[in-house]
Design a protein around this motif. Structure first.
Motif, short mmCIF file in Angstrom:
data_model
loop_
_atom_site.label_atom_id
_atom_site.label_comp_id
_atom_site.label_asym_id
_atom_site.label_seq_id
_atom_site.Cartn_x
_atom_site.Cartn_y
_atom_site.Cartn_z
N ARG A 43 0.73 -9.13 4.24
CA ARG A 43 -0.27 -9.68 5.16
C ARG A 43 -1.01 -10.85 4.53
NH1 ARG A 43 -3.16 -5.65 5.38
NH2 ARG A 43 -5.11 -6.32 4.45
N THR A 44 -1.30 -10.78 3.25
CA THR A 44 -2.11 -11.80 2.58
C THR A 44 -1.28 -12.85 1.87
OG1 THR A 44 -2.28 -10.40 0.60
CG2 THR A 44 -3.99 -10.17 2.27
N GLY A 45 -0.05 -12.49 1.45
CA GLY A 45 0.79 -13.44 0.73
C GLY A 45 0.38 -13.69 -0.70
N ILE A 46 -0.39 -12.80 -1.30
CA ILE A 46 -0.84 -13.01 -2.68
C ILE A 46 0.29 -12.67 -3.64
CG2 ILE A 46 -3.23 -12.48 -2.07
CD1 ILE A 46 -2.81 -9.70 -3.26
N PRO A 47 0.25 -13.14 -4.87
CA PRO A 47 1.25 -12.72 -5.86
C PRO A 47 1.15 -11.22 -6.13
CG PRO A 47 0.12 -14.71 -6.58
CD PRO A 47 -0.63 -14.21 -5.38
N TRP A 48 2.28 -10.65 -6.53
CA TRP A 48 2.30 -9.21 -6.78
C TRP A 48 1.30 -8.82 -7.87
CZ3 TRP A 48 4.55 -5.85 -3.66
CH2 TRP A 48 5.62 -6.26 -2.86
N ARG A 49 1.13 -9.65 -8.85
CA ARG A 49 0.23 -9.32 -9.96
C ARG A 49 -1.24 -9.26 -9.54
NH1 ARG A 49 2.62 -9.94 -15.09
NH2 ARG A 49 4.76 -10.72 -14.99
N ASP A 50 -1.56 -9.84 -8.38
CA ASP A 50 -2.95 -9.87 -7.91
C ASP A 50 -3.27 -8.75 -6.93
OD1 ASP A 50 -3.30 -12.10 -9.45
OD2 ASP A 50 -2.96 -13.52 -7.80
N LEU A 51 -2.39 -7.75 -6.80
CA LEU A 51 -2.69 -6.62 -5.91
C LEU A 51 -3.92 -5.88 -6.39
CD1 LEU A 51 0.75 -4.93 -5.06
CD2 LEU A 51 -0.86 -5.97 -3.46
N PRO A 52 -4.80 -5.45 -5.47
CA PRO A 52 -5.98 -4.67 -5.88
C PRO A 52 -5.58 -3.38 -6.59
CG PRO A 52 -6.23 -5.46 -3.63
CD PRO A 52 -4.81 -5.75 -4.03
N ALA A 53 -6.48 -2.92 -7.43
CA ALA A 53 -6.18 -1.75 -8.26
C ALA A 53 -6.07 -0.48 -7.43
CB ALA A 53 -7.27 -1.59 -9.32
N ARG A 54 -6.58 -0.47 -6.21
CA ARG A 54 -6.53 0.76 -5.41
C ARG A 54 -5.11 1.10 -4.97
NH1 ARG A 54 -6.64 -0.10 0.26
NH2 ARG A 54 -6.82 -2.29 0.86
N PHE A 55 -4.18 0.15 -5.11
CA PHE A 55 -2.79 0.43 -4.77
C PHE A 55 -1.96 0.85 -5.99
CE2 PHE A 55 -4.00 -2.91 -1.61
CZ PHE A 55 -4.02 -2.07 -0.51
N GLY A 56 -2.59 1.02 -7.11
CA GLY A 56 -1.86 1.39 -8.31
C GLY A 56 -1.34 0.15 -9.04
N LYS A 57 -0.33 0.36 -9.87
CA LYS A 57 0.25 -0.75 -10.63
C LYS A 57 1.02 -1.68 -9.70
CE LYS A 57 0.75 1.83 -14.94
NZ LYS A 57 1.70 2.27 -16.00
N TRP A 58 0.86 -2.96 -9.89
CA TRP A 58 1.54 -3.94 -9.06
C TRP A 58 3.06 -3.84 -9.22
CZ3 TRP A 58 4.91 -7.50 -11.02
CH2 TRP A 58 4.86 -7.73 -12.39
N LYS A 59 3.51 -3.52 -10.43
CA LYS A 59 4.95 -3.47 -10.67
C LYS A 59 5.58 -2.31 -9.92
CE LYS A 59 8.39 -3.74 -14.33
NZ LYS A 59 9.05 -4.85 -13.64
N THR A 60 4.83 -1.23 -9.70
CA THR A 60 5.37 -0.11 -8.93
C THR A 60 5.64 -0.54 -7.48
OG1 THR A 60 4.17 1.46 -10.32
CG2 THR A 60 4.92 2.24 -8.17
N CYS A 61 4.69 -1.27 -6.89
CA CYS A 61 4.89 -1.75 -5.52
C CYS A 61 6.04 -2.76 -5.46
CB CYS A 61 3.60 -2.38 -4.99
SG CYS A 61 2.19 -1.25 -4.88
N HIS A 62 6.09 -3.64 -6.44
CA HIS A 62 7.14 -4.66 -6.43
C HIS A 62 8.52 -4.05 -6.60
CE1 HIS A 62 9.89 -7.31 -8.76
NE2 HIS A 62 9.52 -8.20 -7.86
N ASP A 63 8.67 -3.14 -7.58
CA ASP A 63 9.98 -2.55 -7.84
C ASP A 63 10.44 -1.67 -6.68
OD1 ASP A 63 9.94 -3.85 -10.23
OD2 ASP A 63 9.49 -2.09 -11.45
N ARG A 64 9.51 -0.96 -6.07
CA ARG A 64 9.90 -0.09 -4.97
C ARG A 64 10.30 -0.91 -3.73
NH1 ARG A 64 6.42 5.28 -4.50
NH2 ARG A 64 6.60 4.90 -6.74
#
Length: 293
Positions: A43-64
């Protein structure tokens, strides 16, 4: 629940559930939290590394997201949501429209490595990568084109990505081949709309022959050069194609679907290097539109 997150009702409708962890390693974390992180990034188009901490590790979201784009999990989830809507009679099969839209490719999405050359005598695993990665060059820069089929309620039924300079007419058949809505009660999946509506860019003898063979009624205006060529051939040119002006007015439904799909900034501008990952991004955005309805 923050703005844009899946509600309890939407989460219950998202079936079948994502695959369980297979093989060695620890358990996968909460799928709902990770999917909310993936949708937030889309929705926002931000880089994966800038995901808020409430979603956990950014790499987990990216890899999944990358894994589910590769193994077809997003496609299965989209088919399941569409099957539920079809059982409830919420899919407008009466008129299905097809169109395409061009998305700009961000500079970070360019430069993906090409597949290594095949070594004689060594078996290569099935590759998910395309040689062109669905990125084309034009005067405006790097572009990717999304070919989309939309139903009457302005929701996507199937999508296909190609390089930006590819034409529309040659992609009509591949897009229609992606229309496959399962029937949980039994029977073959539904793959044919009652009527197809599209603009003159899709007018070709090959497309009309394909639609007639599959017994799909269609409203596609004939181009002026094709009309002149048919009249020049006389009786050998055949009869003029039928055209229903009232049905043709509904071709804006797919354009409205494109407008809703590009509300996701990660779809309006491509940030993914690999074509299969961007295909998963478009599919996940389509799932979100179906869950909202």
């Amino acid at each position: 629940m923050a703005r844009g997150d899946l509600s309890d009702g939407e989460w219950d409708r998202l079936e079948p559930p994502p695959p369980k962890n297979m093989g060695r390693g620890g358990r996968w974390k909460n799928h709902r939290m990770v999917i909310n992180g993936i949708l937030f990034r889309q929705r926002t188009g931000i880089p994966w590394r800038d995901l808020p901490a409430r979603f956990g590790k950014w790499k987990t979201c990216h890899d999944r997201h990358r894994r589910w784009s590769a193994d077809g999990t997003w496609e299965k989830a989209l088919r399941a949501v569409q099957a539920d809507a079809d059982m409830e009679g919420r899919i407008g099969w009466s008129v299905v429209s097809v169109d395409s839209t061009v998305c700009r490719v961000h500079q970070h999405a360019a430069g993906a490595r090409r597949r290594p050359a095949r070594i004689p005598g060594r078996r290569r695993s099935p590759a998910r990568h395309r040689d062109d990665e669905a990125i084309g060059r034009s005067r405006g820069g790097l572009t990717t084109k999304i070919h989309l089929a939309s139903e009457g309620s302005c929701r996507p039924l199937g999508a296909l990505i190609t390089p930006g300079q590819w034409g529309d007419s040659s992609q009509l058949i591949p897009v229609l081949d992606r229309l496959r809505v399962p029937r949980p009660a039994g029977g073959c999946p539904r793959t044919r709309p009652d009527h197809l509506c599209r603009d003159k860019a899709y007018s070709s003898r090959r497309n009309r022959r394909y639609l007639r063979r599959r017994q799909i009624r269609h409203t596609i205006p004939e181009r002026k050069d094709q009309q002149a060529h048919r009249r020049h051939r006389g009786s050998a040119g055949g009869r003029p194609t039928s055209f229903n002006r009232n049905r043709y007015t509904r071709r804006n439904e797919v354009e409205r679907t494109v407008n809703a799909l590009k509300g996701f900034r990660a779809v309006a501008t491509r940030f993914d290097k690999r074509a299969y990952v961007f295909q998963g991004t478009v599919t996940a955005a389509a799932i979100r539109l179906w869950l909202r309805s």
